[in-house]
Each structure stands twice: as structure tokens, then as C-alpha cells.
Design an enzyme around this catalytic site. Structure first.
Site, PDB file in Angstrom:
ATOM      1  N   ALA A  74       0.844  -1.191   0.000  1.00 28.51           N
ATOM      2  CA  ALA A  74       0.000   0.000   0.000  1.00 28.51           C
ATOM      3  C   ALA A  74       0.881   1.244   0.000  1.00 28.51           C
ATOM      4  O   ALA A  74       2.108   1.160   0.112  1.00 28.51           O
ATOM      5  CB  ALA A  74      -0.914  -0.016   1.225  1.00 28.51           C
ATOM      6  N   GLY A 129       0.161  -5.282   0.753  1.00 29.53           N
ATOM      7  CA  GLY A 129      -1.071  -5.293  -0.015  1.00 29.53           C
ATOM      8  C   GLY A 129      -0.941  -5.996  -1.352  1.00 29.53           C
ATOM      9  O   GLY A 129      -1.916  -6.565  -1.857  1.00 29.53           O
ATOM     10  N   GLU A 186      -1.320  -9.567  -0.611  1.00 30.07           N
ATOM     11  CA  GLU A 186      -2.736  -9.823  -0.341  1.00 30.07           C
ATOM     12  C   GLU A 186      -3.548  -9.862  -1.633  1.00 30.07           C
ATOM     13  O   GLU A 186      -4.471 -10.672  -1.784  1.00 30.07           O
ATOM     14  CB  GLU A 186      -3.276  -8.751   0.600  1.00 30.07           C
ATOM     15  CG  GLU A 186      -2.728  -8.891   2.013  1.00 30.07           C
ATOM     16  CD  GLU A 186      -3.088  -7.722   2.910  1.00 30.07           C
ATOM     17  OE1 GLU A 186      -3.696  -7.951   3.967  1.00 30.07           O
ATOM     18  OE2 GLU A 186      -2.764  -6.575   2.550  1.00 30.07           O
ATOM     19  N   GLU A 207       4.253  -5.585   7.390  1.00 28.53           N
ATOM     20  CA  GLU A 207       3.425  -4.660   8.157  1.00 28.53           C
ATOM     21  C   GLU A 207       3.832  -4.527   9.619  1.00 28.53           C
ATOM     22  O   GLU A 207       3.754  -3.431  10.195  1.00 28.53           O
ATOM     23  CB  GLU A 207       1.939  -5.077   8.071  1.00 28.53           C
ATOM     24  CG  GLU A 207       1.250  -4.691   6.773  1.00 28.53           C
ATOM     25  CD  GLU A 207       1.451  -5.728   5.683  1.00 28.53           C
ATOM     26  OE1 GLU A 207       0.749  -5.648   4.656  1.00 28.53           O
ATOM     27  OE2 GLU A 207       2.303  -6.636   5.845  1.00 28.53           O
TER      28      GLU A 207
END
Length: 255
Positions: free
Chosen positions: A62, A107, A110, A130
């Protein structure tokens, strides 16, 4: 300027995330991705391939700059927005293949997990960093990773925040194929095979797997039988069986 490029070729959709330098999933990228997925849901597309632009990253996470002002409410909203888009990928009627070349982190990892299966170049790198930022994977990573490879290995990967190579990802069962060639071309090879099959059969097989995976076996089997029964009333089933008995290639109806 668009950050998501959609190209179609012979009933295959190629979605490319193009947000230099590392294709980060900022708010605008996610918004454009969501709109693109909506356009595909009821289209005549048979298979979807998702990749990242450039030679550095699939998606390297992200946009961390968007995290600095988050609080409890806005942080939860951010997660739910990303989760809803990745769930949209998971629930597309068409199979979705991740073609990974380079970094698939946070992300981006993911996003790859939300696809139906993953093909990666040998130089690709995976990880959930993260925890190094004091947060956790929030776009479905804690849930999909554990379901895919088991709780223990998922905890090891998420708790440590360490990166690992494609060979390890393959060993863990995170990716289905490693290639020294273009992962997009390998994904296209699989897409060409899949689109020759009955499109309704493939769609219902995906629904059966996704529906039953979190249910007790008995309930999953009930769904399998239900979907099988529904397919038995389709023209595709009649054509597939007739073609087999007549020793010819089936001519399935298209979307």
C-alpha cells in the site's frame, strides 16, 4: 492518468497495475481497480490475468504515506475498503490468475492471495512487512494466508515480517508455478487451456470450492451436489456429454 490498464485479447482480460515506481495500492489505484472489476463481472471475458507494470514489482504494498493520519475509525474503513475490492476479485465468476514479477509485498501479496492461483518469476520476492510499521496485514492477509498454507506457517511469515524468495513461496504452497520466462505468458498459457472448457462448469467449480472451503465437509458436499445439479440442466452439459460420446471437441456456449 489511469493507474489501471485493461486490455482484452480473445476473451482473456489483462489487468495491469501501473503506478510507478513500485505499483503501490493507493486510494486512487484501488478505486480504479474496483471499477475495472465491475466492468468484467458480467462481460464476455473467460479468464482474467492481473500483473504489475515495469520490471521491479508486481505490487509492493500500500501507499504508506496514507497511513500517517489514520486513527481507529479511518484505519478500519481503509481495511474494509481494500478487503471489499479483493473479495470482489475472489468472487468474480471468471478465474483470476496473478502473474507476479518482482516484489509482491504487503497489499500486493494480499492481492495475489485473492486470485485463484499464482504464477511467479524466479526473481520474485514475497512478504508481509506490516509488523515493522506497527500494524498488521489488513486487506485479508491474516485470513487468506492461514487458509492457504496453515496457521503455523502463516503466523511465522506475518509475525516475522521477513521476505522470502519464489522458491520458498512455491515450497510453502503460496504459488503454483515458478518460471524463468514471462509469468504473463505462462498465465496466458493456462488461460488458453481454461477458456476451452465449459465456462459455466469452470464458474460453478470456482463457486463450489470457495463456498465449501470454510464449511464442514458435509455442508461443502451439499453445495457441490447442488451446483452439479444446476449444471445438469444447462446446454453446456448436454453439449459436453454429446461431444464426448461422438468423439469430437465440444462447442460450449460463451458468456
Amino acid at each position: 492518468m489511469s493507474k489501471i490498464h485493461l486490455r482484452t485479447e480473445d476473451r482473456i482480460a489483462f489487468i495491469t497495475i501501473d503506478a510507478p515506481p513500485v505499483n503501490a495500492l493507493n486510494e486512487e489505484v484501488l478505486h480504479q481497480l474496483s471499477i475495472t472489476l465491475d466492468d468484467i463481472i458480467n462481460s464476455e471475458i473467460d479468464v482474467v490475468i492481473i500483473s504489475g507494470a515495469g520490471d521491479k514489482a508486481f505490487v509492493a504494498g500500500a501507499d504508506i504515506r496514507e497511513f500517517s493520519t489514520l486513527n481507529k475509525e479511518t484505519g478500519e474503513e481503509l481495511c474494509k475498503r481494500g478487503q471489499s475490492i479483493f473479495t470482489k476479485i475472489e468472487r468474480l465468476p471468471q478465474p483470476v490468475i496473478a502473474a507476479i514479477d518482482g516484489f509482491a509485498l504487503g497489499g500486493g501479496f494480499e492481492l495475489a492471495l485473492a486470485c485463484d492461483f499464482r504464477i511467479a518469476s524466479s526473481r520474485s520476492t514475497f512478504g508481509f512487512p506490516e509488523v515493522k510499521l506497527g500494524i498488521l496485514p489488513g486487506y485479508g492477509g491474516t485470513q487468506r494466508l492461514a487458509r492457504l498454507i496453515g496457521i503455523g506457517k502463516a503466523k511465522q511469515i506475518i509475525f516475522s515480517g521477513e521476505f522470502f524468495a519464489a522458491e520458498e513461496a512455491f515450497k510453502f504452497g503460496l504459488i503454483e508455478e515458478i518460471t524463468d520466462e514471462s509469468p504473463i505468458e505462462k498465465a496466458k498459457d493456462w488461460a488458453e487451456k481454461i477458456k476451452q472448457r465449459g465456462p459455466l462448469a469452470v464458474e460453478f467449480a470456482k463457486k463450489a470450492i470457495n463456498t465449501g472451503i470454510d464449511l464442514p465437509l458435509e455442508e461443502g458436499l451439499e453445495w457441490e451436489a447442488r451446483f452439479f445439479g444446476e449444471l445438469c440442466e444447462t446446454a453446456d452439459k448436454n453439449e459436453g456429454v454429446t461431444a464426448f460420446l461422438e468423439k469430437r471437441q465440444p462447442k460450449f456456449l460463451k458468456r
